[in-house]
Design an enzyme around this catalytic site. Structure first.
Site, PDB file in Angstrom:
ATOM      1  N   ASN A  15       0.783  -1.216   0.005  1.00 34.99           N
ATOM      2  CA  ASN A  15      -0.099   0.101   0.025  1.00 34.99           C
ATOM      3  C   ASN A  15       0.950   1.192   0.022  1.00 34.99           C
ATOM      4  OD1 ASN A  15      -1.923   2.052   0.451  1.00 34.99           O
ATOM      5  ND2 ASN A  15      -2.176   1.434   2.523  1.00 34.99           N
ATOM      6  N   TRP A  16       0.969   1.873  -1.178  1.00 39.85           N
ATOM      7  CA  TRP A  16       2.115   2.913  -1.224  1.00 39.85           C
ATOM      8  C   TRP A  16       1.484   4.211  -0.578  1.00 39.85           C
ATOM      9  CZ3 TRP A  16       3.341   2.499  -7.329  1.00 39.85           C
ATOM     10  CH2 TRP A  16       4.335   1.322  -7.490  1.00 39.85           C
ATOM     11  N   LYS A  17       0.048   4.199  -0.294  1.00 41.99           N
ATOM     12  CA  LYS A  17      -0.435   5.762   0.353  1.00 41.99           C
ATOM     13  C   LYS A  17       0.081   6.779  -0.644  1.00 41.99           C
ATOM     14  CE  LYS A  17       0.021   3.443   4.801  1.00 41.99           C
ATOM     15  NZ  LYS A  17       0.276   3.351   6.223  1.00 41.99           N
ATOM     16  N   HIS A 100      -9.442   1.813   5.031  1.00 43.15           N
ATOM     17  CA  HIS A 100      -8.133   1.773   5.762  1.00 43.15           C
ATOM     18  C   HIS A 100      -8.374   2.711   7.152  1.00 43.15           C
ATOM     19  CE1 HIS A 100      -4.094   2.721   6.243  1.00 43.15           C
ATOM     20  NE2 HIS A 100      -3.579   1.572   5.824  1.00 43.15           N
ATOM     21  N   GLU A 102      -6.567   5.111   7.997  1.00 45.80           N
ATOM     22  CA  GLU A 102      -6.342   6.603   7.508  1.00 45.80           C
ATOM     23  C   GLU A 102      -7.431   7.141   7.017  1.00 45.80           C
ATOM     24  OE1 GLU A 102      -2.556   5.740   5.366  1.00 45.80           O
ATOM     25  OE2 GLU A 102      -1.659   5.333   7.177  1.00 45.80           O
ATOM     26  N   GLU A 172      -5.546  -4.765  10.566  1.00 38.66           N
ATOM     27  CA  GLU A 172      -4.628  -3.698  10.818  1.00 38.66           C
ATOM     28  C   GLU A 172      -4.856  -2.996  12.264  1.00 38.66           C
ATOM     29  OE1 GLU A 172      -2.566  -2.531   6.886  1.00 38.66           O
ATOM     30  OE2 GLU A 172      -4.430  -1.528   7.030  1.00 38.66           O
ATOM     31  N   GLY A 178       2.576   2.068  10.781  1.00 42.57           N
ATOM     32  CA  GLY A 178       3.550   3.119  10.636  1.00 42.57           C
ATOM     33  C   GLY A 178       4.064   3.571  11.691  1.00 42.57           C
ATOM     34  N   SER A 218       3.430  -2.274  10.197  1.00 41.86           N
ATOM     35  CA  SER A 218       4.898  -2.502  10.404  1.00 41.86           C
ATOM     36  C   SER A 218       5.346  -3.797  10.059  1.00 41.86           C
ATOM     37  CB  SER A 218       5.164  -2.026  11.821  1.00 41.86           C
ATOM     38  OG  SER A 218       4.833  -0.774  11.831  1.00 41.86           O
TER      39      SER A 218
HETATM   40  P1  PGA Z   1       2.779   0.283   7.709  1.00 45.01           P
HETATM   41  O1  PGA Z   1       1.347   0.462   6.943  1.00 45.01           O
HETATM   42  O2  PGA Z   1       3.299  -1.025   7.050  1.00 45.01           O
HETATM   43  O3  PGA Z   1       3.774   1.406   7.116  1.00 45.01           O
HETATM   44  O4  PGA Z   1       2.572   0.098   9.117  1.00 45.01           O
HETATM   45  C1  PGA Z   1       0.402  -0.640   6.635  1.00 45.01           C
HETATM   46  C2  PGA Z   1      -0.904   0.125   6.383  1.00 45.01           C
HETATM   47  O5  PGA Z   1      -1.114   1.059   6.613  1.00 45.01           O
HETATM   48  O6  PGA Z   1      -1.552  -0.733   5.409  1.00 45.01           O
END
Ligand code: PGA
Length: 256
Positions: A15-17, A100, A102, A172, A178, A218
């Site tokens: 997931n590149w965001k 997600h 976020e 998640e 993150g 992570s």
């Molecule tokens: P991360 O993000 O691997 O940087 O913790 C995971 C995600 O948000 O899908």
């Protein structure tokens, strides 16, 4: 046979965001695609919508699956700045993320809104990775199972068994995203087993046995194998670790 070769095929999704221009995205895909030859595992990338179309040309005929990170809940209309499910599909997406953390927390998306996105995606034939997970505060208050139950129940409300074959879940925990502090594989396994059992109650045993439940938060080359050794962890959703082709390839090479 090596121990790692016995691990069943997994679904590894980056997931590149909000990272990468089109040329950076193409460069990444060109480096990754040759590495997928003969791989037992499925690999996908959830990319910015601006990259989808160009990447779809590069990925055509390869096993690399492309996904959108977000779609809107309505079919079309006056929603400035939004991308519909049909547009994402047309640009080359095979799947989309929905819910997600976020999106839930920074953009205040509710379970009802996410549910409508899931239905829109299914309507046009996109596969869905429904992301769920509790915050640190909810975890401290012992509410993890309550939160997962609500997010799964509302997110998948009314989705029938046929459509459920297009759904994967990503557990998640928000506190692990993150932060560099992943959940332990034991905690992740416990939550995945809980989700699978809930899906069995809501959608039946056949669906619950087949559905892929990914862990996210992570994930790195150093810990991915611990997750994959767990019975109910069918894949991973990787943010930071998917941002360079080198770090992503190290995750893909967990069997070596
Ligand atoms: P991360 O993000 O691997 O940087 O913790 C995971 C995600 O948000 O899908």
């Amino acid at each position: 046979m090596k121990e790692n070769a016995k691990i069943p095929p997994k679904w590894i999704v980056g997931n590149w965001k909000m990272h990468k221009t089109i040329s950076q995205a193409i460069h990444f895909a060109e480096e990754i695609i040759p590495q997928l030859k003969g791989l037992a595992d499925e690999v996908g990338l959830a990319v910015p919508s601006t990259c989808l179309h160009a990447l779809a040309q590069v990925c055509k005929g390869t096993p690399l699956q492309l996904g959108a990170q977000n779609i809107h809940s309505e079919k079309e209309g006056a929603f400035t700045g939004e991308t519909s499910a049909e547009m994402a599909l047309d640009a080359g997406a095979q799947f989309t993320l929905a819910g997600h953390s976020e999106r839930r927390h920074l953009f205040h998306e509710t379970d009802a809104f996410i549910h409508k996105k899931v239905l829109q995606a299914l309507q046009v034939g996109l596969k869905v990775i429904l992301c769920i997970g509790e915050t640190e505060e909810e975890k401290k208050k012992g509410k993890t199972q309550e939160v997962l139950t609500r997010q799964l129940q509302e997110g998948l409300n009314g989705v029938d068994a046929v459509a459920m074959s297009k759904i994967s879940i990503a557990y998640e925990p928000v506190w692990a995203i993150g932060t560099g502090a992943a959940a332990s594989s034991e905690i992740a396994q416990e939550c995945h087993a809980f989700c699978r059992d809930l899906i069995r109650k809501l959608h039946g045993a056949a669906v619950s046995e087949k559905i892929k439940i990914l862990y996210g938060g992570s994930v790195q080359a150093e810990n991915v194998k611990n997750f994959f050794e767990q019975l109910d962890i069918d894949g991973v959703l990787v943010g930071k670790g998917s941002l360079t082709s080198q770090s992503f390839v190290r995750i893909l090479n967990f069997r070596i």
